[in-house]
Design a protein around this motif. Sequence first.
Motif, PDB file in Angstrom:
ATOM      1  N   PHE A 119       1.029  -1.291  -0.124  1.00  0.00           N
ATOM      2  CA  PHE A 119      -0.244   0.141   0.073  1.00  0.00           C
ATOM      3  C   PHE A 119       0.514   0.988   0.075  1.00  0.00           C
ATOM      4  CE2 PHE A 119      -2.873   3.011   1.997  1.00  0.00           C
ATOM      5  CZ  PHE A 119      -4.163   3.137   1.054  1.00  0.00           C
ATOM      6  N   VAL A 120       2.213   1.404   1.209  1.00  0.00           N
ATOM      7  CA  VAL A 120       2.631   2.342   0.318  1.00  0.00           C
ATOM      8  C   VAL A 120       3.256   2.353   0.010  1.00  0.00           C
ATOM      9  CG1 VAL A 120       4.849   3.321   2.313  1.00  0.00           C
ATOM     10  CG2 VAL A 120       2.837   2.115   3.265  1.00  0.00           C
ATOM     11  N   HIS A 178       4.463   5.625  -5.349  1.00  0.00           N
ATOM     12  CA  HIS A 178       4.500   5.794  -6.432  1.00  0.00           C
ATOM     13  C   HIS A 178       3.180   6.734  -7.357  1.00  0.00           C
ATOM     14  CE1 HIS A 178       4.752   4.247 -10.628  1.00  0.00           C
ATOM     15  NE2 HIS A 178       5.855   3.500 -10.731  1.00  0.00           N
ATOM     16  N   ALA A 179       2.442   6.059  -6.643  1.00  0.00           N
ATOM     17  CA  ALA A 179       0.968   7.700  -7.308  1.00  0.00           C
ATOM     18  C   ALA A 179       1.344   8.223  -6.911  1.00  0.00           C
ATOM     19  CB  ALA A 179       0.380   7.479  -6.555  1.00  0.00           C
ATOM     20  N   ASP A 229      12.596  -0.803   3.818  1.00  0.00           N
ATOM     21  CA  ASP A 229      11.593  -1.309   2.861  1.00  0.00           C
ATOM     22  C   ASP A 229      10.938  -0.334   1.830  1.00  0.00           C
ATOM     23  OD1 ASP A 229      10.278  -3.302   4.855  1.00  0.00           O
ATOM     24  OD2 ASP A 229       9.653  -1.736   5.789  1.00  0.00           O
ATOM     25  N   LEU A 230      11.359   0.943   2.229  1.00  0.00           N
ATOM     26  CA  LEU A 230      11.303   1.499   0.752  1.00  0.00           C
ATOM     27  C   LEU A 230      12.863   3.197   0.684  1.00  0.00           C
ATOM     28  CD1 LEU A 230       7.993   1.101   0.732  1.00  0.00           C
ATOM     29  CD2 LEU A 230       8.700   3.049  -0.550  1.00  0.00           C
ATOM     30  N   VAL A 231      14.019   2.724  -0.162  1.00  0.00           N
ATOM     31  CA  VAL A 231      14.431   4.001   0.086  1.00  0.00           C
ATOM     32  C   VAL A 231      15.251   4.787  -1.163  1.00  0.00           C
ATOM     33  CG1 VAL A 231      17.124   4.227   0.115  1.00  0.00           C
ATOM     34  CG2 VAL A 231      16.367   1.752   0.577  1.00  0.00           C
ATOM     35  N   PHE A 232      15.121   5.605  -0.549  1.00  0.00           N
ATOM     36  CA  PHE A 232      15.194   6.382  -1.772  1.00  0.00           C
ATOM     37  C   PHE A 232      16.724   7.642  -2.032  1.00  0.00           C
ATOM     38  CE2 PHE A 232      10.768   6.804   0.108  1.00  0.00           C
ATOM     39  CZ  PHE A 232      10.222   6.403  -1.060  1.00  0.00           C
ATOM     40  N   PRO A 233      17.351   6.790  -3.279  1.00  0.00           N
ATOM     41  CA  PRO A 233      18.841   6.899  -2.531  1.00  0.00           C
ATOM     42  C   PRO A 233      19.239   8.829  -2.805  1.00  0.00           C
ATOM     43  CG  PRO A 233      18.625   5.593  -3.857  1.00  0.00           C
ATOM     44  CD  PRO A 233      16.687   6.126  -4.057  1.00  0.00           C
ATOM     45  N   CYS A 234      18.183   9.505  -4.032  1.00  0.00           N
ATOM     46  CA  CYS A 234      18.776  10.318  -4.732  1.00  0.00           C
ATOM     47  C   CYS A 234      18.495  11.601  -2.974  1.00  0.00           C
ATOM     48  CB  CYS A 234      18.327  11.406  -5.481  1.00  0.00           C
ATOM     49  SG  CYS A 234      18.768  10.017  -7.004  1.00  0.00           S
ATOM     50  N   LYS A 273       1.426  12.507   4.680  1.00  0.00           N
ATOM     51  CA  LYS A 273       2.170  12.003   5.512  1.00  0.00           C
ATOM     52  C   LYS A 273       3.369  11.751   4.502  1.00  0.00           C
ATOM     53  CE  LYS A 273       4.302   8.533   9.075  1.00  0.00           C
ATOM     54  NZ  LYS A 273       3.762   8.054  10.055  1.00  0.00           N
ATOM     55  N   LEU A 274       3.641  10.998   4.089  1.00  0.00           N
ATOM     56  CA  LEU A 274       4.314  10.958   3.100  1.00  0.00           C
ATOM     57  C   LEU A 274       4.584  11.494   2.401  1.00  0.00           C
ATOM     58  CD1 LEU A 274       2.863   7.153   1.942  1.00  0.00           C
ATOM     59  CD2 LEU A 274       5.104   7.922   3.229  1.00  0.00           C
TER      60      LEU A 274
END
Length: 148
Positions: free
Chosen positions: A33-34, A39-40, A57-62, A135-136
């Motif tokens: 779901f996250v 992505h959306a 769980d999710l990595v945003f390298p930049c 929140k995201l």
Amino acid sequence: MSDEITELKEEIDPVRSKIMASVAQRGTKPEMFVRRLCHALGYRYRLHVKALPGSPDLVFPCRKKVIFVHGCFWHRHPGCSRTTTPKTRTPFWKAKFDENVRRDARQLTELTTLGWESCIVWECETRNPIILRQKLSDYLEMSGPVHE
């Protein structure tokens, strides 16, 4: 795993052990779901980067940001009704949960030391997509950690 858990683990029923081993660690409904929400929102990410503490769980390298999707039961979400303790083998469960909380705190500290920002999304938060989306969005746009 702590010695206390190892000692208590010797009493485990093999059937119960098989059931607990089948509990998914990745690709759970809350995590998916996250992932779909991020992505959306237009964000792209890496999954479960083993080189980082805790394999987020999710990595945003930049952005040097990570998201952990925690189950309320396993990671002991404070004040959540899902944070229950089984009535049988309570000492084992208490030791297990305490170790999970210590490990989570250690991983967040290590990530901060490495210059990464972290956000925890609790399983129960996925029940309200509007608030979670905000929140995201706020977390991925701003600077500073969001742990709660």
